[in-house]
Design an enzyme around this catalytic site. Structure first.
Site, PDB file in Angstrom:
ATOM      1  N   CYS A 140       0.910  -1.371   0.230  1.00  0.00           N
ATOM      2  CA  CYS A 140       0.310  -0.300   0.400  1.00  0.00           C
ATOM      3  C   CYS A 140       1.299   1.594  -0.187  1.00  0.00           C
ATOM      4  CB  CYS A 140      -0.678  -0.150   1.038  1.00  0.00           C
ATOM      5  SG  CYS A 140       0.460  -0.870   2.470  1.00  0.00           S
ATOM      6  N   HIS A 220      -1.742   5.035   6.383  1.00  0.00           N
ATOM      7  CA  HIS A 220      -0.931   5.504   6.864  1.00  0.00           C
ATOM      8  C   HIS A 220      -0.273   7.559   6.432  1.00  0.00           C
ATOM      9  CE1 HIS A 220       0.005   1.162   6.504  1.00  0.00           C
ATOM     10  NE2 HIS A 220      -0.253   1.199   5.679  1.00  0.00           N
TER      11      HIS A 220
HETATM   12  N1  LIG Z   1      -4.297  -4.941   5.364  1.00  0.00           N
HETATM   13  C1  LIG Z   1      -3.766  -3.609   4.603  1.00  0.00           C
HETATM   14  O1  LIG Z   1      -3.384  -2.992   4.678  1.00  0.00           O
HETATM   15  C2  LIG Z   1      -2.484  -4.213   3.411  1.00  0.00           C
HETATM   16  C3  LIG Z   1      -2.035  -5.567   3.433  1.00  0.00           C
HETATM   17  N2  LIG Z   1      -1.560  -5.697   1.839  1.00  0.00           N
HETATM   18  C4  LIG Z   1      -1.609  -7.854   1.984  1.00  0.00           C
HETATM   19  O2  LIG Z   1      -2.185  -8.259   1.263  1.00  0.00           O
HETATM   20  C5  LIG Z   1      -2.052  -9.855   2.354  1.00  0.00           C
HETATM   21  C6  LIG Z   1      -3.016  -9.914   2.687  1.00  0.00           C
HETATM   22  O3  LIG Z   1      -2.976  -9.393   4.202  1.00  0.00           O
HETATM   23  P1  LIG Z   1      -4.146  -8.852   4.297  1.00  0.00           P
HETATM   24  O4  LIG Z   1      -5.288  -9.094   3.649  1.00  0.00           O
HETATM   25  O5  LIG Z   1      -4.245  -7.767   5.436  1.00  0.00           O
HETATM   26  O6  LIG Z   1      -5.021 -10.224   5.404  1.00  0.00           O
HETATM   27  P2  LIG Z   1      -5.918 -10.752   6.156  1.00  0.00           P
HETATM   28  O7  LIG Z   1      -4.967 -11.156   6.948  1.00  0.00           O
HETATM   29  O8  LIG Z   1      -6.553  -9.142   6.178  1.00  0.00           O
HETATM   30  O9  LIG Z   1      -6.337 -11.762   5.085  1.00  0.00           O
HETATM   31  C7  LIG Z   1      -5.967 -12.944   4.925  1.00  0.00           C
HETATM   32  C8  LIG Z   1      -7.236 -13.812   4.946  1.00  0.00           C
HETATM   33  O10 LIG Z   1      -6.062 -15.420   3.822  1.00  0.00           O
HETATM   34  C9  LIG Z   1      -6.739 -16.513   5.244  1.00  0.00           C
HETATM   35  N3  LIG Z   1      -5.669 -17.300   5.149  1.00  0.00           N
HETATM   36  C10 LIG Z   1      -4.665 -17.662   5.780  1.00  0.00           C
HETATM   37  N4  LIG Z   1      -4.128 -18.455   5.080  1.00  0.00           N
HETATM   38  C11 LIG Z   1      -4.248 -19.303   3.812  1.00  0.00           C
HETATM   39  C12 LIG Z   1      -3.912 -20.251   3.360  1.00  0.00           C
HETATM   40  N5  LIG Z   1      -3.187 -21.044   3.280  1.00  0.00           N
HETATM   41  N6  LIG Z   1      -4.737 -20.709   2.077  1.00  0.00           N
HETATM   42  C13 LIG Z   1      -6.488 -19.386   1.918  1.00  0.00           C
HETATM   43  N7  LIG Z   1      -6.720 -18.445   2.850  1.00  0.00           N
HETATM   44  C14 LIG Z   1      -5.917 -18.095   4.237  1.00  0.00           C
HETATM   45  C15 LIG Z   1      -7.268 -15.588   5.793  1.00  0.00           C
HETATM   46  O11 LIG Z   1      -7.643 -16.302   6.738  1.00  0.00           O
HETATM   47  C16 LIG Z   1      -7.421 -15.415   5.966  1.00  0.00           C
HETATM   48  O12 LIG Z   1      -9.099 -14.496   6.344  1.00  0.00           O
HETATM   49  C17 LIG Z   1      -0.784  -9.059   2.493  1.00  0.00           C
HETATM   50  O13 LIG Z   1       0.294 -10.047   1.696  1.00  0.00           O
HETATM   51  C18 LIG Z   1      -1.074  -7.798   3.349  1.00  0.00           C
HETATM   52  O14 LIG Z   1       0.779  -7.158   3.638  1.00  0.00           O
HETATM   53  C19 LIG Z   1      -0.754  -5.006   1.065  1.00  0.00           C
HETATM   54  C20 LIG Z   1      -1.713  -3.815   1.313  1.00  0.00           C
HETATM   55  C21 LIG Z   1      -1.749  -3.486   2.515  1.00  0.00           C
HETATM   56  O1  LIG Z   2       1.319  -3.177   2.931  1.00  0.00           O
HETATM   57  C1  LIG Z   2       1.386  -2.624   4.047  1.00  0.00           C
HETATM   58  O2  LIG Z   2       2.507  -1.921   4.470  1.00  0.00           O
HETATM   59  P1  LIG Z   2       3.698  -1.324   3.908  1.00  0.00           P
HETATM   60  O3  LIG Z   2       3.299  -0.831   2.808  1.00  0.00           O
HETATM   61  O4  LIG Z   2       4.004  -0.157   4.860  1.00  0.00           O
HETATM   62  O5  LIG Z   2       4.560  -2.808   3.866  1.00  0.00           O
HETATM   63  C2  LIG Z   2       0.052  -2.902   4.837  1.00  0.00           C
HETATM   64  O6  LIG Z   2      -0.309  -1.754   6.149  1.00  0.00           O
HETATM   65  C3  LIG Z   2       0.009  -3.938   5.274  1.00  0.00           C
HETATM   66  O7  LIG Z   2       1.079  -3.650   6.828  1.00  0.00           O
HETATM   67  P2  LIG Z   2       1.639  -4.604   7.291  1.00  0.00           P
HETATM   68  O8  LIG Z   2       2.456  -6.072   6.991  1.00  0.00           O
HETATM   69  O9  LIG Z   2       1.695  -3.818   8.530  1.00  0.00           O
HETATM   70  O10 LIG Z   2       0.241  -5.162   7.821  1.00  0.00           O
END
Ligand SMILES: NC(=O)C1=CN([C@@H]2O[C@H](COP(=O)(O)OP(=O)(O)OC[C@H]3O[C@@H](n4cnc5c(N)ncnc54)[C@H](O)[C@@H]3O)[C@@H](O)[C@H]2O)C=CC1
Ligand SMILES: O=C(OP(=O)(O)O)[C@H](O)COP(=O)(O)O
Length: 339
Positions: A140, A220
């Site tokens: 992000c 952020h």
């Molecule tokens: N939340 C944020 O602010 C941001 C996250 N990201 C990236 O996006 C990705 C996902 O992050 P979030 O959505 O925040 O995570 P999250 O924890 O909210 O969601 C992950 C989902 O994947 C599921 N999961 C876990 N293991 C699994 C598996 N083996 N197979 C299928 N599903 C599984 C979990 O149950 C959950 O529903 C990460 O790489 C993170 O760094 C990127 C930008 C922003």
């Molecule tokens: O992509 C993100 O942050 P980043 O650009 O600082 O790696 C998301 O806010 C996820 O960060 P987290 O690894 O703190 O959940």
């Protein structure tokens, strides 16, 4: 119609699913869940077929009123593109599954660049993603940096960028993470991953980033300085930002000077989940001192990468070759106009 499946239906996955479902040229053929949850129940309401990694949990899902369409492997067979929204580090372990199924896949910024071998931002390198099997959408913060650095570099040339990222501690619903009462250097070393990460998309940019996390969940905040090659006035900088379809200018007349007020504003606008898909640049902060540009921008971590995933899907499928066409299609389908 491009058939899309979301493996990992969490913060990012559920938003990508809704954004994909809104596109005229895409459909959601399934989403995966590991256990029954409120998010799984919403997926049912939205009409997304639910697939599960571990079929022994089928009874638990069905007891919770969540019909199971099959296994994740079965879901992969039906899709043209998988959006992997699993937690950082988990996505990498799914690569073998995608290779075996011969399906295209997109990872998120929590994975290393090497997992896909190509890192994506729609305004920066859409054309290079055309036809690829594997793509990673940068994180992000890096997405927010890519958008604004690319547009300024194209117009005036960038000698160097120095940026400080004040990162939210956790997403609003994440009850297990902190900090609650600290400013944490994350990482304590310099640069943070954001600068090198930006170079996976824009290799020629001289950038150093520093990052910390603070006890807030909304967004952020970036403090950015860019030294420019050509002379530019404040008005010229504001004009290119105003024209950009994924950069929003927070106008002084709104009196908004915090992430909290910005989030409230976006909520009042009626945006789904109060998502700010664009960079939120504080217009009052934009200033030129000699050839140095200074400004603050807010980045809604849960939202900005979502629309980039949609464009990445289109690029990988290869039918829409022009980035601006895809970006316009994505934005219009969401009825999204930048602030
Ligand atoms: N939340 C944020 O602010 C941001 C996250 N990201 C990236 O996006 C990705 C996902 O992050 P979030 O959505 O925040 O995570 P999250 O924890 O909210 O969601 C992950 C989902 O994947 C599921 N999961 C876990 N293991 C699994 C598996 N083996 N197979 C299928 N599903 C599984 C979990 O149950 C959950 O529903 C990460 O790489 C993170 O760094 C990127 C930008 C922003
Ligand atoms: O992509 C993100 O942050 P980043 O650009 O600082 O790696 C998301 O806010 C996820 O960060 P987290 O690894 O703190 O959940």
């Amino acid at each position: 119609m491009i058939k899309v499946a979301v493996n990992g239906y969490g913060t990012i996955g559920k938003r990508v699913a809704d954004a994909v479902a809104a596109q005229k040229d895409m459909e959601i053929i399934g989403v995966s869940k590991t256990k029954p949850s409120s998010e799984a129940l919403i997926a049912v309401q939205r009409g997304y077929p639910i697939y599960i990694a571990d079929l022994s949990k089928k009874d638990a899902f069905e007891k919770a009123g969540i019909p199971v369409a099959g296994s994740v492997e079965e879901m992969l067979k039906k899709a043209d593109v998988i959006v992997d929204g699993t937690p950082g580090g988990v996505g990498e372990t799914n690569k073998k599954l995608y290779e075996k199924a011969g399906v295209k896949a997109i990872w998120q910024g929590g994975e290393d660049h090497e997992v896909a071998g190509f890192s994506f931002n729609a305004h920066a390198n859409y054309k290079d993603a055309i036809g690829r099997q594997f793509v990673r959408v940068v994180s992000c913060n890096t997405t927010g940096l890519c958008r604004v650095i690319k547009v300024v570099d194209d117009a005036f040339g960038v000698v160097k960028v120095r940026a400080v990222m004040v990162r939210r501690g956790a997403d609003p619903h994440v009850v297990k993470k902190g900090p609650i009462d600290a400013v944490v250097l994350d990482p304590p070393t310099i640069p943070s991953h954001h600068g090198p990460d930006l170079n996976t998309v824009l290799p020629h940019i001289n950038i150093v980033t520093m990052a910390m996390i603070v006890p807030t969940t909304q967004m952020h905040m970036h403090a950015i300085t860019m030294e420019l090659k050509k002379d530019a006035s404040r008005d010229e900088i504001l004009a290119i930002m105003r024209k950009h379809n994924r950069i929003g200018l927070i106008q002084p007349k709104t009196a908004i000077k915090s992430t909290a007020e910005l989030k409230e504003y976006v909520m009042d606008m009626g945006r789904p989940r109060s998502d700010l898909w664009e960079n939120g640049v504080f217009e009052a902060s934009v200033n030129m001192v000699g050839k140095e540009l200074f400004f603050f921008q807010a980045i809604h971590q849960e939202a900005d990468v979502v629309i980039e995933n949609v464009d990445a899907i289109r690029a990988m499928m290869g039918e829409v070759k022009d980035p601006e066409t895809s970006i316009r299609m994505t934005n219009e389908a969401l009825q999204f106009t930048a602030l």
